[in-house]
Design a protein around this motif. Structure first.
Motif, mmCIF file in Angstrom:
data_model
loop_
_atom_site.group_PDB
_atom_site.id
_atom_site.type_symbol
_atom_site.label_atom_id
_atom_site.label_comp_id
_atom_site.label_asym_id
_atom_site.label_seq_id
_atom_site.Cartn_x
_atom_site.Cartn_y
_atom_site.Cartn_z
ATOM 1 N N TYR A 21 0.838 -1.187 0.000
ATOM 2 C CA TYR A 21 0.000 0.000 0.000
ATOM 3 C C TYR A 21 0.879 1.245 0.000
ATOM 4 N N PRO A 22 0.395 2.325 -0.564
ATOM 5 C CA PRO A 22 1.163 3.579 -0.513
ATOM 6 C C PRO A 22 1.327 4.036 0.942
ATOM 7 N N LYS A 23 2.383 4.795 1.176
ATOM 8 C CA LYS A 23 2.678 5.310 2.503
ATOM 9 C C LYS A 23 1.454 6.042 3.070
ATOM 10 N N TYR A 24 1.136 5.795 4.323
ATOM 11 C CA TYR A 24 0.039 6.390 5.089
ATOM 12 C C TYR A 24 -1.350 5.883 4.699
ATOM 13 N N SER A 25 -1.477 5.152 3.616
ATOM 14 C CA SER A 25 -2.819 4.756 3.171
ATOM 15 C C SER A 25 -3.494 3.802 4.150
ATOM 16 N N THR A 26 -2.728 2.882 4.762
ATOM 17 C CA THR A 26 -3.364 1.963 5.706
ATOM 18 C C THR A 26 -3.827 2.709 6.961
ATOM 19 N N GLN A 27 -3.108 3.754 7.360
ATOM 20 C CA GLN A 27 -3.535 4.552 8.509
ATOM 21 C C GLN A 27 -4.865 5.245 8.194
#
Length: 192
Positions: A21-27
């Motif tokens: 996943y792209p950075k920060y997307s799971t957050q």
């Protein structure tokens, strides 16, 4: 010999699937899911119970077993989370530096003060309810277990759990206002 297996690798080893996943997307997706409650048991089932009910088998067998029982769950959860992500997108463009400063100020100054000094708010609320004046206790009064005065009566303010404590070393000879902190409010009980 000692080796470490990261959680992502465990998932990959068991499922044969790798996710990136792209950075920060799971957050963001986690936040959206918390707000949307997309993976709550009423939507996807109680997973800890379901995995026990399933017993043993391969990842593919588990997937098939689960989807037979909850054929729409993944789509329903996806829709709820997606809709919330869309709402977050709308909100994020409204956030500017001024708004962030106000939020940080509220968090550090106002919420900290209110969280730690809520006794005065309790005194104010009770005195307003009784239509009398209030004041905070002096240091000498505090040493006697008094937190303030409502009208002409000294009072002490204690958490609701104080009622159930049997082995208290202090004895308070004034009316006690009990409070319970909840997520979005403080519930108070008093008999003055």
């Amino acid at each position: 010999m000692k080796i470490k297996i990261p959680n992502t690798e465990i998932q990959e080893l068991l499922s044969g699937k790798g996710y990136e996943y792209p950075k920060y997307s799971t957050q963001i997706m986690n936040l959206a899911n918390q707000n949307a409650q997309g993976t709550r048991p009423r939507i996807v089932g109680q997973m800890s119970e379901l995995i026990q009910e399933f017993g043993s088998g391969s990842m593919n067998e588990w997937e098939s077993w689960y989807l037979n029982r909850y054929p729409d769950a993944i789509d329903l959860a996806t829709e709820r989370v997606f809709n919330m992500v869309e709402e977050l997108k709308k909100s994020i463009v409204l956030i500017d530096k001024k708004m962030i400063r106000e939020w940080v100020e509220e968090l550090i100054v106002v919420k900290t003060y209110a969280g730690l000094k809520f006794q005065e708010a309790i005194l104010k609320k009770v005195s307003a309810e009784l239509q009398v004046e209030y004041r905070l206790a002096t240091p000498e009064e505090e040493a006697q277990g008094i937190d303030g005065m409502i009208g002409s009566r000294f009072v002490s303010i204690k958490p609701i759990t104080y009622k159930t404590m049997n082995e208290l070393s202090e004895h308070i000879d004034v009316p006690i206002i009990y409070y319970e902190k909840k997520k979005s409010e403080i519930v108070i009980e008093f008999n003055i």
